[in-house]
Design an enzyme around this catalytic site. Sequence first.
Site, mmCIF file in Angstrom:
data_model
loop_
_atom_site.group_PDB
_atom_site.id
_atom_site.type_symbol
_atom_site.label_atom_id
_atom_site.label_comp_id
_atom_site.label_asym_id
_atom_site.label_seq_id
_atom_site.Cartn_x
_atom_site.Cartn_y
_atom_site.Cartn_z
ATOM 1 N N GLU A 264 0.837 -1.196 0.000
ATOM 2 C CA GLU A 264 0.000 0.000 0.000
ATOM 3 C C GLU A 264 0.874 1.249 0.000
ATOM 4 O OE1 GLU A 264 -2.751 -0.259 3.281
ATOM 5 O OE2 GLU A 264 -3.604 -2.144 2.563
ATOM 6 N N HIS A 283 -7.949 1.388 1.759
ATOM 7 C CA HIS A 283 -7.862 1.038 3.186
ATOM 8 C C HIS A 283 -8.699 1.999 4.033
ATOM 9 C CE1 HIS A 283 -5.064 -1.286 6.113
ATOM 10 N NE2 HIS A 283 -6.214 -1.017 6.698
#
Length: 309
Positions: A264, A283
């Site tokens: 990420e 997220h």
Amino acid sequence: MSSIVISEFMDAQAVEDLRARFDLRYEPGLVDDAPALRQALAGAQALIVRNRTQVRAELLDHAPGLRVVGRLGVGLDNIDMDLCARRGIRVIPALGANAQAVAEYVIATAMLLLRGAYASSAQVAGGAWPRPALSEGREIGGKTLGLLGFGDIGRRTARLGQALGMQVLAYDPVVAAHAPVWRETGVQRRELDALLRECDVLSLHVPLTESTRGLLDAPRLARMREGAVLINTARGGVVDEAALADALRAGRLGGAALDVFEHEPLPAGSALAGVPRLLLTPHIAGLTRESNLRVSSLIAEQVGAFLRG
């Protein structure tokens, strides 16, 4: 006064509550400035993080006086728990504070994926009328929801699914077959392979550990019911992203939504780019105005109480 460092964003009122009682350094971007973060921790007794700050030896070695780490969330894979325990550092997660937000994300996303009709705005506004193509969507009522993990978030997701008329199954090796929670919730316990075969919607609620890394690999994805949808709000490493992309391109799965990823942000050229019937969010399943307030308030209160002793 004790020194608290907050390296990622936190609700403003919780920050001010801490600032009124403690010496505080709050910089939401500190997570991206490793030298500044290490320097800030030299005299700190408390560190408050979300999921991006890596609380490991290379950081803890610069924090000799650290006594407590507050986690604005529940996942702990960015924190070396064993090392914290050996150094006597208390780790406080925000258990339960964002569970409702995640559960609502799962159910809302499941409805989007099953119905498959909510990406047509541009076409309709442009004069097209794709009614026949969008008339084969599926209702969530009567479908089977499978939960891989049956902790607090899984149980809240189960309640929302049941309220919409879903049958709910769950696999969790940590919850014993005779545990009262199965009877109390009306959720049926299954082994993993049976869960994959039986559910129309599979939602993941497990931490990232050695036993769960790559748990949803190509063979297990192939065991899922044809047309089923997969939702991952847990941790990215639980799902083999390339295998999922292949399953979606082959048309075996009805759709998927990923809120978490192996890396990420996603790197350029990711295997997930351009995959059909795939929803990607950054997220944020557990992030709402309400949950951020609850998470921040809880951690501010508990970290403050720990430092006051």
